[in-house]
Structure formats: C-alpha cells, structure tokens
Design a protein around this motif. Sequence first.
Motif, PDB file in Angstrom:
ATOM      1  N   ASN A 153     -11.217  98.985 109.368  1.00 29.73           N
ATOM      2  CA  ASN A 153     -12.526  98.516 109.831  1.00 29.73           C
ATOM      3  C   ASN A 153     -13.273  97.783 108.723  1.00 29.73           C
ATOM      4  OD1 ASN A 153     -12.241  99.554 112.429  1.00 29.73           O
ATOM      5  ND2 ASN A 153     -13.055 101.549 111.844  1.00 29.73           N
ATOM      6  N   VAL A 154     -13.149  98.273 107.494  1.00 31.80           N
ATOM      7  CA  VAL A 154     -13.796  97.610 106.359  1.00 31.80           C
ATOM      8  C   VAL A 154     -13.233  96.199 106.185  1.00 31.80           C
ATOM      9  CG1 VAL A 154     -14.050  97.633 103.846  1.00 31.80           C
ATOM     10  CG2 VAL A 154     -14.385  99.730 105.153  1.00 31.80           C
ATOM     11  N   TYR A 155     -11.913  96.069 106.286  1.00 32.35           N
ATOM     12  CA  TYR A 155     -11.307  94.754 106.111  1.00 32.35           C
ATOM     13  C   TYR A 155     -11.690  93.798 107.250  1.00 32.35           C
ATOM     14  CZ  TYR A 155      -8.491  95.912 102.033  1.00 32.35           C
ATOM     15  OH  TYR A 155      -8.080  96.238 100.766  1.00 32.35           O
ATOM     16  N   VAL A 156     -11.906  94.318 108.448  1.00 29.19           N
ATOM     17  CA  VAL A 156     -12.416  93.469 109.534  1.00 29.19           C
ATOM     18  C   VAL A 156     -13.782  92.928 109.162  1.00 29.19           C
ATOM     19  CG1 VAL A 156     -13.276  93.460 111.915  1.00 29.19           C
ATOM     20  CG2 VAL A 156     -11.093  94.539 111.391  1.00 29.19           C
ATOM     21  N   ASP A 157     -14.652  93.787 108.641  1.00 25.42           N
ATOM     22  CA  ASP A 157     -15.991  93.352 108.233  1.00 25.42           C
ATOM     23  C   ASP A 157     -15.936  92.308 107.128  1.00 25.42           C
ATOM     24  OD1 ASP A 157     -17.146  95.049 110.080  1.00 25.42           O
ATOM     25  OD2 ASP A 157     -17.466  96.676 108.624  1.00 25.42           O
ATOM     26  N   LEU A 158     -14.875  92.368 106.307  1.00 26.41           N
ATOM     27  CA  LEU A 158     -14.710  91.410 105.213  1.00 26.41           C
ATOM     28  C   LEU A 158     -13.921  90.173 105.637  1.00 26.41           C
ATOM     29  CD1 LEU A 158     -13.875  93.922 102.322  1.00 26.41           C
ATOM     30  CD2 LEU A 158     -16.036  92.726 102.717  1.00 26.41           C
ATOM     31  N   ASN A 159     -13.587  90.107 106.941  1.00 28.10           N
ATOM     32  CA  ASN A 159     -12.818  88.975 107.494  1.00 28.10           C
ATOM     33  C   ASN A 159     -11.411  88.866 106.909  1.00 28.10           C
ATOM     34  OD1 ASN A 159     -15.124  88.221 109.000  1.00 28.10           O
ATOM     35  ND2 ASN A 159     -15.898  87.007 107.287  1.00 28.10           N
TER      36      ASN A 159
END
Length: 240
Positions: free
Chosen positions: A127-133
């Motif tokens: 989820n963190v990496y999704v937020d970071l694109n």
Amino acid sequence: MIPYAIVVLLLIARTGYELARRTAAGFLGLWFFAVLAPTSLVPGYLQTMAEHRMYLPLAPVIAAVVALAAAEPKLRRWRIPLVIAVAAAAGTLTYRRNLDYSTPLALWSDTVAKAPTNPNSQYNLGNVYVDLNDYPAAIAHFRAAIGLRPTFAAAYNNLGNALVFALDFNSAELEYNHAIMLDPRYPDPHNNLANIYLRRGQIGDALREYRATLALAPNYVHAQNNYKRALEMQRADRAK
C-alpha cells in the motif's frame, strides 16, 4: 530455541506461585499480565506483536529492576553511573527506532525486513508503494502477501488496483474476480471491476457490478456516481 508459549506459561506459573506466597514478585507479575491480557485475549486482534503493547506492561518490570538495584549494597555507589549508562543506551535505541517511524516506507520496510513471512506487513508495504506510485514494487509485495495467505481478499483487491495503475487491466480483472470469489460481500472489488467494465464500454456488466457494490454498501459514493454515469451512457447508446 524454546517456544515463546512455553516461556509465557512458565512465567504465569511462577507468578501464580509467588502470588500464593504473597510476595512482591507475585504482585509485579500479576500487574504485568493483567495489563497485557486485554489486548492478548480480544478475538480477531491482529497486532499480537506490536511493540507499543509492551509500554505499560513493562512498568512492573522496571519497578522490579529498580527495587533489586536499590536493595543490593554493592550497587549503591554505582547507581548514578548505571542510571546514566542505561539512560544513554535507551536514548540511543529510541533515536534509532524513531528513524524507522520517520516515514511509512521506513516503518513498513523495517517491519518486512524483520518479519518477511507476515502477510499483513507485506500488504501494508504494498500500500505504501502504491501511494508512492511505485507500482512494480507494490505488485511484488501484494503477491508476496497472497503467497503467504492465499485467502487474503484485500490483497487481491489492492493487487488489482496496482495493476490498473500499471495499465494492466486484464490482469487486474482476474485479481478482482479472485477477491470476489474469496469474499463475495466485500464491496471494493465489485466497484473496481465495474470501473474496468465501464472503461471498456461493457455497460451491462458495469451496471451489474455497481448494483452489487451498492447492495453491499449503499453509501458507497464512488459507486453511486459511477452507477449514474453508466446509466447515462446506457441511455445514450439506446438513443442512437
């Protein structure tokens, strides 16, 4: 290595023994387990190893250490140097641990490094990496979470989201369907699947999934808006 459960059972047994003798150690042990017990016994509680759960239970442990140090004559002249040394060590460790809390990426990367077989850790890092694109990294961690827990419906759904962001709509469709199969009452994958159908112009399929979403979550605003949009598109097609 002795299993943790055996260590805990031995400590509980010793606490009971000391309580029967009405010693200070028994009181401190009871204090420790009484504070820790509520978050350990609540059904469905997922943070079984979260460090913040130990903040209050450690108070009796610290009290016991201080009492033992104060009662030992040989340690009395070393009390101040010992306090300074312990405070310095604790301060250093706290500073280093705070670095892990500086960003979500630092926190969950550290968590995964320490508990790579925990599916929740892998999921949260995804989820963190999704937020970071960073969608390739997100996809890798969602797949890791699924590999560790094949029934993890939310991980399939969020894997589908990451694949949508990566423009891999066909693979995303498969993941949303898998999430629905695992948990038919989970509204998010129905809504996300409907969005894919709407993008493709499959209006009937999109309407079906939006209806399924709203049946499960009537106040789902995005589904309400997209359902209206799909109806308008359907009317426009019929008017041609």
